[in-house]
Scaffold this motif. Structure first.
Motif, PDB file in Angstrom:
ATOM      1  N   UNK A  17       0.605  -1.318   0.353  1.00 47.02           N
ATOM      2  CA  UNK A  17      -0.223  -0.237   0.678  1.00 47.02           C
ATOM      3  C   UNK A  17       0.282   1.401  -0.664  1.00 47.02           C
ATOM      4  N   UNK A  18       2.131   1.418   0.672  1.00 49.89           N
ATOM      5  CA  UNK A  18       2.690   2.738   1.172  1.00 49.89           C
ATOM      6  C   UNK A  18       3.237   2.362   0.115  1.00 49.89           C
ATOM      7  N   UNK A  19       3.703   1.334  -0.659  1.00 53.50           N
ATOM      8  CA  UNK A  19       4.516   1.430  -1.653  1.00 53.50           C
ATOM      9  C   UNK A  19       4.143   1.752  -3.363  1.00 53.50           C
ATOM     10  N   UNK A  20       3.053   1.714  -3.584  1.00 50.76           N
ATOM     11  CA  UNK A  20       2.135   2.497  -4.535  1.00 50.76           C
ATOM     12  C   UNK A  20       1.770   3.291  -4.155  1.00 50.76           C
ATOM     13  N   UNK A  21       1.516   4.070  -3.112  1.00 55.31           N
ATOM     14  CA  UNK A  21       1.002   5.558  -2.811  1.00 55.31           C
ATOM     15  C   UNK A  21       1.811   6.101  -3.235  1.00 55.31           C
ATOM     16  N   UNK A  22       3.105   5.770  -2.799  1.00 55.06           N
ATOM     17  CA  UNK A  22       4.416   6.821  -2.792  1.00 55.06           C
ATOM     18  C   UNK A  22       5.038   6.833  -4.678  1.00 55.06           C
ATOM     19  N   UNK A  23       5.071   5.548  -5.262  1.00 57.21           N
ATOM     20  CA  UNK A  23       5.744   5.119  -5.793  1.00 57.21           C
ATOM     21  C   UNK A  23       5.104   6.663  -7.542  1.00 57.21           C
ATOM     22  N   UNK A  24       3.322   6.376  -7.416  1.00 59.67           N
ATOM     23  CA  UNK A  24       3.239   6.995  -8.182  1.00 59.67           C
ATOM     24  C   UNK A  24       2.928   8.703  -8.020  1.00 59.67           C
ATOM     25  N   UNK A  25       3.547   9.250  -6.887  1.00 54.35           N
ATOM     26  CA  UNK A  25       3.956  10.151  -6.593  1.00 54.35           C
ATOM     27  C   UNK A  25       4.410  11.485  -7.716  1.00 54.35           C
TER      28      UNK A  25
ATOM     29  N   UNK B 217      -7.416 -10.702  -5.274  1.00 51.21           N
ATOM     30  CA  UNK B 217      -7.698 -10.823  -6.544  1.00 51.21           C
ATOM     31  C   UNK B 217      -8.059  -9.888  -7.609  1.00 51.21           C
ATOM     32  N   UNK B 218      -8.589  -8.985  -7.264  1.00 43.67           N
ATOM     33  CA  UNK B 218      -8.708  -7.652  -8.170  1.00 43.67           C
ATOM     34  C   UNK B 218      -7.848  -7.242  -8.628  1.00 43.67           C
ATOM     35  N   UNK B 219      -6.990  -6.551  -7.175  1.00 43.01           N
ATOM     36  CA  UNK B 219      -5.611  -5.825  -7.714  1.00 43.01           C
ATOM     37  C   UNK B 219      -4.002  -6.320  -8.277  1.00 43.01           C
ATOM     38  N   UNK B 220      -4.308  -7.435  -8.337  1.00 39.87           N
ATOM     39  CA  UNK B 220      -3.117  -8.358  -8.595  1.00 39.87           C
ATOM     40  C   UNK B 220      -3.534  -8.241 -10.705  1.00 39.87           C
ATOM     41  N   UNK B 221      -4.695  -8.580 -10.852  1.00 42.00           N
ATOM     42  CA  UNK B 221      -4.785  -8.767 -12.098  1.00 42.00           C
ATOM     43  C   UNK B 221      -5.013  -7.746 -12.574  1.00 42.00           C
ATOM     44  N   UNK B 222      -5.847  -6.311 -12.209  1.00 44.01           N
ATOM     45  CA  UNK B 222      -5.700  -4.472 -12.279  1.00 44.01           C
ATOM     46  C   UNK B 222      -4.604  -3.914 -12.900  1.00 44.01           C
TER      47      UNK B 222
ATOM     48  N   UNK C  97      -7.726  -0.367 -10.391  1.00 38.51           N
ATOM     49  CA  UNK C  97      -6.606  -0.324 -10.150  1.00 38.51           C
ATOM     50  C   UNK C  97      -6.364   0.592  -8.087  1.00 38.51           C
ATOM     51  N   UNK C  98      -6.918   1.764  -8.854  1.00 35.82           N
ATOM     52  CA  UNK C  98      -6.376   2.901  -7.731  1.00 35.82           C
ATOM     53  C   UNK C  98      -7.770   2.242  -7.379  1.00 35.82           C
ATOM     54  N   UNK C  99      -9.330   2.594  -7.658  1.00 36.03           N
ATOM     55  CA  UNK C  99     -10.429   2.652  -6.686  1.00 36.03           C
ATOM     56  C   UNK C  99     -10.149   1.263  -5.735  1.00 36.03           C
ATOM     57  N   UNK C 100     -10.449   0.561  -6.221  1.00 39.21           N
ATOM     58  CA  UNK C 100      -9.822  -1.094  -5.827  1.00 39.21           C
ATOM     59  C   UNK C 100      -8.864  -1.158  -4.294  1.00 39.21           C
ATOM     60  N   UNK C 101      -7.919   0.052  -4.962  1.00 44.45           N
ATOM     61  CA  UNK C 101      -6.782   0.221  -3.738  1.00 44.45           C
ATOM     62  C   UNK C 101      -7.574   0.720  -2.569  1.00 44.45           C
TER      63      UNK C 101
END
Length: 183
Positions: free
Chosen positions: A27-35, A100-105, A143-147
Motif C-alpha cells: 500500500x505505501x509503496x503504491x501510494x509513494x511510487x505514483x507521486x 484478486x482484483x488488485x494484482x489482475x488489474x 486499480x486505484x479505486x480497488x486500492x
C-alpha cells in the motif's frame, strides 16, 4: 472467561500473516511510487517491488483460497450476533475479491501499458496482452479505486479484530493469532 474456540490451522495462519505483511508494504509503496517529485531511483525501486510482489501475492492468494476451500474456517462463537456473522462473511469475501482484483488489474495496467513485469519476463511468461492505452488507463483507474476500497475494508477488518481482541475478548482474535497454531 469465554470457552476456547477452535483456531485456524498453521498453514492458514501463516498465509494470512504473510499476505497481511506484504499488503501492508504494498500500500505505501503504491501510494509513494505514483507521486510526483520523488527521485527516479526510488520510484524505479518501488515499481519493481510493487509489480513483482503483486505477482507473488496473486499466487499466494490463489493458494490461500484453495486451502480455505479444502479446510473451511473454524466456526465463529455461538454468542456472536447474526449481523456480525454476516458482516464477517461479507468483509472476508470483499477482501478476497479485492486481493484478486488488485494484482489482475495491476497486471493489465502494466502489460497493456507496454511495461515489463520482471519476474514474469524472467520466467518467459510473455506479455499476454497487446499494448492498449485505453485498456491500460481503465486498468489504472480500476486499480486505484480497488486500492482505496481495499484500504477501507482492511480498516474494517483490523478494527473488528481489535474489537474482538480488546473489548469482547471472545476468542475470535486468538483463532488467527499467533501466526503458528499452538499444539
Amino acid at each position: 472467561m469465554p470457552h476456547p474456540l477452535q483456531g485456524y490451522r498453521t498453514p492458514a495462519r501463516a498465509m494470512h500473516w504473510i499476505v497481511a505483511a506484504a499488503v501492508l508494504l504494498m500500500i505505501p509503496a503504491g501510494l509513494v511510487m505514483t507521486r510526483e517529485g520523488i527521485s527516479r531511483p526510488l520510484q524505479d525501486a518501488l515499481f519493481l517491488f510493487h509489480k513483482n510482489t503483486g505477482v507473488l501475492l496473486f499466487f499466494l492468494i490463489l493458494a490461500r483460497l484453495a486451502y480455505r476451500l479444502m479446510h473451511p474456517p473454524p466456526p465463529l462463537p455461538a454468542s456472536m450476533p447474526g449481523w456480525q456473522r454476516r458482516a464477517a462473511g461479507a468483509s472476508h469475501a470483499a477482501l478476497y475479491a479485492l486481493l484478486i482484483a488488485m494484482p489482475v488489474s495491476g497486471f493489465v495496467r502494466v502489460r497493456a501499458g507496454g511495461f515489463p513485469i520482471e519476474l514474469l519476463d524472467r520466467l518467459g511468461a510473455g506479455p499476454w496482452l497487446a499494448k492498449s492505452e485505453p485498456l491500460a488507463e481503465f486498468a489504472k483507474d480500476f486499480h486505484a479505486f480497488a486500492a482505496f476500497t481495499l484500504i477501507g475494508v482492511l480498516f474494517i477488518h483490523v478494527g473488528a479484530a481489535l474489537h474482538h481482541a480488546m473489548i469482547r475478548r471472545d476468542g475470535v482474535w486468538q483463532r488467527m493469532w499467533p501466526p503458528v497454531a499452538r499444539s
